[in-house]
Design a protein around this motif. Structure first.
Motif, PDB file in Angstrom:
ATOM      1  N   ARG A  21       0.829  -1.212   0.000  1.00 28.85           N
ATOM      2  CA  ARG A  21       0.000   0.000   0.000  1.00 28.85           C
ATOM      3  C   ARG A  21       0.859   1.256   0.000  1.00 28.85           C
ATOM      4  O   ARG A  21       0.627   2.173  -0.795  1.00 28.85           O
ATOM      5  N   LYS A  27      -3.120  -1.569  -5.808  1.00 31.06           N
ATOM      6  CA  LYS A  27      -4.156  -1.608  -6.851  1.00 31.06           C
ATOM      7  C   LYS A  27      -3.950  -2.750  -7.823  1.00 31.06           C
ATOM      8  O   LYS A  27      -4.889  -3.166  -8.515  1.00 31.06           O
ATOM      9  N   LYS A  30      -6.338  -5.774  -8.023  1.00 36.18           N
ATOM     10  CA  LYS A  30      -7.617  -5.674  -8.742  1.00 36.18           C
ATOM     11  C   LYS A  30      -8.749  -6.277  -7.911  1.00 36.18           C
ATOM     12  O   LYS A  30      -9.558  -7.079  -8.392  1.00 36.18           O
ATOM     13  N   GLY A  32     -11.566  -4.998  -4.918  1.00 40.01           N
ATOM     14  CA  GLY A  32     -12.140  -3.869  -4.191  1.00 40.01           C
ATOM     15  C   GLY A  32     -13.320  -4.275  -3.341  1.00 40.01           C
ATOM     16  O   GLY A  32     -14.476  -4.187  -3.778  1.00 40.01           O
ATOM     17  N   PRO A  51      -8.842   4.925  -1.503  1.00 36.51           N
ATOM     18  CA  PRO A  51      -7.684   5.276  -2.334  1.00 36.51           C
ATOM     19  C   PRO A  51      -6.929   6.508  -1.843  1.00 36.51           C
ATOM     20  O   PRO A  51      -5.782   6.713  -2.229  1.00 36.51           O
ATOM     21  N   HIS A  55      -5.664   2.362  -0.443  1.00 33.40           N
ATOM     22  CA  HIS A  55      -6.452   1.129  -0.374  1.00 33.40           C
ATOM     23  C   HIS A  55      -7.437   1.015  -1.528  1.00 33.40           C
ATOM     24  O   HIS A  55      -7.674   1.980  -2.264  1.00 33.40           O
ATOM     25  N   ASN A  56      -8.029  -0.185  -1.644  1.00 32.80           N
ATOM     26  CA  ASN A  56      -8.918  -0.479  -2.769  1.00 32.80           C
ATOM     27  C   ASN A  56     -10.390  -0.625  -2.373  1.00 32.80           C
ATOM     28  O   ASN A  56     -11.217  -0.942  -3.222  1.00 32.80           O
ATOM     29  N   GLU A  58     -14.273  -0.077  -1.525  1.00 29.14           N
ATOM     30  CA  GLU A  58     -15.290   0.776  -2.159  1.00 29.14           C
ATOM     31  C   GLU A  58     -16.468   0.960  -1.197  1.00 29.14           C
ATOM     32  O   GLU A  58     -17.136  -0.012  -0.825  1.00 29.14           O
TER      33      GLU A  58
END
Length: 425
Positions: A21, A27, A30, A32, A51, A55-56, A58
């Motif tokens: 990170r 990222k 892939k 989230g 982000p 971080h990923n 959502e």
């Protein structure tokens, strides 16, 4: 669920996630996971999972009781934050809680003060219950509950554990100091992490990334069981956080780009300014004021012989700050004087000490923004907790992918990004 055995082991550690990170390559996974944030405030916890800090995750849904905080949240994360009492929202048949991998938030252990008149059985008195209801409705397999350190020794904590375990969660908890994780602030928070598919204690609490100086700092709790990463850095200090900022201008929110927009001062009275000037050295406080300028010292402070050593105190340049609370702009409330300038810290300085990035946008009045800053979970601390959660969820995904590939006798494409990253080590 995979069969018991080697496949249950974590496929990735929280330290591995942390290093990827901060190097900006997370990222490449892939992946989230979807997040719900309750009692979200301005979004300090969400920011740590976002982000903004590499971080990923959502965010798909959020809630807060305060309209101003929700407006700030929506400005930064999209219009996910619903304003209102979470109990009323969940009782509304029109409410649809979206599916999510994770629920985060800091439910108060007591009801809002204006609701204390309600009967003892009112659910608003124990707001962790609607939190767990959202966990149930969303189908989340992980949750992170955050609060004051005293939570872990409270009666409510036992209730939380009982309900969570009855829902199939394994649990881990810890009291964490923000300074140990790269925040220029000695702020302690308690976290409870629940996970349905693995033991969260394999990755939580996260290893400490920053270490106190040899002369030490005052610590409220012992954390002997929480190790450091091998290359732990020195504590971040007030100097690290704010020394590059110029003298503040004006007394109102400025129509300038960050960081100067929130870098404004106050208009002290003549007596207040004399008090500031009477204790010019960093670290001084109300006892020094009484010793050096008793004529400027309020009678109530003179009568109060013990406690409150941080009142009307100056910060130290080369130490972390004390806990930033909602009235940090009032020196009589705590150690909030600038280390050398004759003024309290500004909103921007407080936000930086809380580890908010300058590009995070605050909305509302001066008082409301101060409340948003002071009530937030330090963002970098939240990001380290997010490292642990990402390790859990990524290991689960990897196991599921590998199980699926064995059945189909094909390469697990969902693992390709991780393996490609590892091959470049």
């Amino acid at each position: 669920m995979p069969a018991k055995g080697q496949d249950d082991k974590m496929r990735v550690t929280e330290e591995e996630i942390y290093r990827k990170r901060i190097s900006g390559v997370l990222k490449e996974y892939k992946f989230g996971p979807k997040v719900i944030d309750l009692f979200a405030g301005a979004g300090g916890m969400s920011l740590g999972f976002s982000p903004f800090l590499g971080h990923n995750f959502e965010v798909v849904w959020a809630n807060d009781f305060n309209e101003y905080a929700a407006n700030t949240y929506n400005m930064n994360f999209g219009k996910h934050c619903n304003v209102g009492d979470i109990v009323d929202i969940l009782e509304d048949p029109k409410t649809k809680v979206p599916k999510a991998d994770l629920v985060i938030g800091g439910p108060p252990c007591q009801g809002f003060s204006l609701l204390n008149k309600f009967k003892d059985g009112d659910p608003r008195k124990q707001l962790w219950r609607p939190f767990m209801e959202v966990v149930k409705r969303s189908g989340a397999s992980v949750f992170v509950m955050e609060n004051v350190p005293e939570l872990l020794s409270s009666f409510e904590c036992g209730e939380i554990y009982g309900v969570a375990q009855s829902m199939g969660f394994k649990l881990a908890s810890a009291k964490l100091c923000a300074a140990d994780y790269g925040v220029a602030q000695l702020r302690w928070r308690a976290f409870i992490v629940g996970c349905k598919f693995a033991d969260p204690s394999e990755v939580f609490p996260p290893k400490r990334t920053h270490i106190a100086p040899e002369n030490g700092v005052r610590r409220r709790f012992l954390e002997k069981d929480v190790p450091y990463i091998d290359d732990a850095k020195p504590y971040k200090t007030v100097r690290d956080a704010i020394a590059d900022l110029p003298q503040p201008k004006g007394t109102e929110i400025r129509k300038e780009k960050a960081p100067l927009d929130l870098h404004f001062g106050r208009m002290p009275t003549a007596k207040s300014l004399k008090r500031y000037m009477a204790i010019p050295k960093e670290g001084m406080n109300r006892f020094d004021l009484q010793r050096l300028a008793p004529e400027l010292t309020p009678d109530c402070w003179i009568r109060k012989k013990t406690g409150g050593t941080d009142l009307f105190g100056r910060l130290w340049w080369d130490k972390p700050s004390v806990t930033i609370r909602t009235e940090f702009y009032k020196p009589e409330k705590g150690r909030y004087l600038h280390p050398e300038q004759h003024r309290p810290i500004t909103h921007r300085e407080a936000a930086r000490i809380q580890s908010f990035p300058d590009k995070f946008v605050f909305t509302g009045s001066k008082v409301e923004i101060a409340r948003q800053i002071g009530n937030a979970v330090p963002c970098e601390l939240a990001a380290r907790v997010a490292d642990s959660v990402f390790a859990l969820l990524l290991s689960k995904r990897d196991i599921e992918c590998q199980t699926s590939s064995r059945k189909k006798d094909v390469a697990p494409s969902c693992l390709e990004s991780r393996e490609a990253t590892q091959s470049r080590k």
